[in-house]
Design an enzyme around this catalytic site. Structure first.
Site, PDB file in Angstrom:
ATOM      1  CG  ASP A 104      -6.821   7.332  -8.790  1.00 36.28           C
ATOM      2  OD1 ASP A 104      -6.372   7.273  -7.822  1.00 36.28           O
ATOM      3  OD2 ASP A 104      -6.425   8.356  -9.678  1.00 36.28           O
ATOM      4  CB  THR A 151      -9.667  10.406  -2.320  1.00 35.96           C
ATOM      5  OG1 THR A 151      -8.578  11.320  -2.570  1.00 35.96           O
ATOM      6  CG2 THR A 151     -10.589  10.647  -3.695  1.00 35.96           C
ATOM      7  N   GLY A 195      -5.531   6.295   0.692  1.00 34.06           N
ATOM      8  CA  GLY A 195      -5.564   7.288   1.728  1.00 34.06           C
ATOM      9  C   GLY A 195      -6.784   7.503   2.439  1.00 34.06           C
ATOM     10  NE  ARG A 226      -1.170   5.531  -0.238  1.00 34.01           N
ATOM     11  CZ  ARG A 226      -2.078   6.371  -0.680  1.00 34.01           C
ATOM     12  NH1 ARG A 226      -3.217   6.132  -1.587  1.00 34.01           N
ATOM     13  NH2 ARG A 226      -2.262   7.674   0.112  1.00 34.01           N
ATOM     14  CG  ASP A 246      -5.960  13.822  -3.306  1.00 31.23           C
ATOM     15  OD1 ASP A 246      -5.719  14.270  -2.364  1.00 31.23           O
ATOM     16  OD2 ASP A 246      -5.636  12.586  -3.682  1.00 31.23           O
ATOM     17  CG  ASP A 250      -8.028  12.164  -7.327  1.00 31.71           C
ATOM     18  OD1 ASP A 250      -8.975  11.922  -6.856  1.00 31.71           O
ATOM     19  OD2 ASP A 250      -6.936  12.082  -7.313  1.00 31.71           O
ATOM     20  NE  ARG A 284      -2.688  10.276  -4.991  1.00 32.48           N
ATOM     21  CZ  ARG A 284      -1.816   9.694  -4.327  1.00 32.48           C
ATOM     22  NH1 ARG A 284      -0.576   9.293  -4.829  1.00 32.48           N
ATOM     23  NH2 ARG A 284      -2.039   8.943  -3.421  1.00 32.48           N
TER      24      ARG A 284
END
Ligand code: F6P
Length: 328
Positions: free
Chosen positions: A107, A130, A15, A76, A132, A134, A176
């Site tokens: 990731d 990203t 993303g 992706r 996120d 995360d 996510r």
């Protein structure tokens, strides 16, 4: 003795996130500064497999620091998950003499890079990009700060209409499987409740809290819901559930979606991207490989990629308590 790096490939994958262009710019210019050739790999691992390459010099990245998205494009790739796909990519890199990679992504990107490094002993360094936030091993990923501000700005606007109509809004944000965006945007926008995957408070508690809000005189309410929350209901089902179980609530839903990924990066993301790009290239020059550049307490650190992809960074649980106090 470590082999001298002469040609570095840079790509963005997964993303897209605001700040990716600033990171590409930094990698390209650091390469130029050190007389290393830099090759842009278009469309992530897909482009690597197909040999979609272009030489980038310092002037190729003029006027992109402020632009959202990624000019190298992203994808992706399913094929890169296969051994054959990775073999094709390796041959493409070798055919143009690329001897190290800077991978900008999340990731999935890092997992691909780690496997590629193991199979071909190919030097890779990752830059976490990203929205996120995360990734383990860094306090901030590129794009997260911008996405947070975008989400807060959107929720502020929703608040205007919510309070004009005495409505309850459920606002779904991205992230996510983690609740960083929901929690921080929720606190920043003064949400009454925040639902994150890390802590399922249950539907009864949500009803109680909304009921309490109304009794204490609140005329409108915002509930921020992380897309990965664990209530077992999606945001529309949650809204229906509340409407069915609480009288007098006029409920609406707003899903912010991909707008959170776009827009001009914040100054924070531009500066972080610039710093991370320098660190990534200079780490490769020092013979380092299979690391991600992270920022811990505002200091850049190298973190092993295999550890970075092992789990997700934790939300600040104290912030949940702060939110409870603020929404009294
Ligand atoms: O990882 C970034 C992210 O925007 C997540 O927040 C979201 O779950 C996902 O990507 C959406 O992916 P796609 O753009 O493939 O729909």
């Amino acid at each position: 003795m470590t082999k001298q790096i002469r040609k570095i490939g840079v790509m963005t994958s997964g993303g897209d996130a605001p700040g990716m262009n600033a990171a590409i710019r930094s990698v390209v210019r650091t390469c130029a500064f050190h007389n290393i050739e830099c090759i842009g790999i278009y469309r992530g691992y897909e482009g690597m497999i197909e040999g979609d390459f272009k030489i980038l010099d310092a002037r190729s990245v003029n006027h992109i620091i402020h632009k959202g998205g990624t000019f190298l494009k992203s994808a992706r790739s399913k094929e890169f998950r296969t051994k054959e796909g990775r073999q094709k990519a390796y041959l493409q890199l070798k055919s143009v003499g690329i001897d190290a990679l800077v991978l900008i992504g999340g990731d999935g990107t890092f997992t691909g890079g780690m496997i590629f490094n193991q199979e071909f002993n190919f030097p890779v360094i990752g830059i976490p990009g990203t929205i996120d936030n995360d990734i383990l091993g860094t306090n901030f990923t590129l794009g997260y700060d911008t996405a947070l501000n975008t989400a807060v700005e959107a929720i502020d606007k929703i608040r205007d209409t919510a309070s004009s109509h005495k409505r309850l809004f459920f606002v779904e944000v991205m992230g996510r499987d983690v609740g960083h965006i929901a929690l921080n945007a929720g606190v920043g926008a003064g949400a009454e409740e925040i639902l994150v995957p890390e802590e399922d408070l249950g539907l009864d508690r949500l009803l109680e809290s909304l009921e309490k809000s109304r009794k204490t005189g609140k005329s409108s309410s915002i509930v921020v819901v992380a897309e990965g929350d664990k209530t077992g209901k999606n945001v529309f089902e949650l809204a229906d559930y509340v409407e069915e179980n609480l009288e007098g609530y006029d409920v609406r839903v707003s899903v912010l979606g991909h707008m959170q990924r776009g827009g001009s990066p914040s100054c924070f993301d531009r500066v972080l991207a610039s710093r991370m790009g320098v660190k990534a290239v200079e780490s490769l020059m020092e013979g380092k490989s299979n690391f991600m550049v992270g920022t811990i307490n505002n200091k850049l650190e190298l973190y092993p990629i295999d550890k970075a992809v092992k789990g997700h960074s934790e939300i600040d649980h104290e912030l949940l308590r702060v939110s409870d106090i603020m929404s009294i």
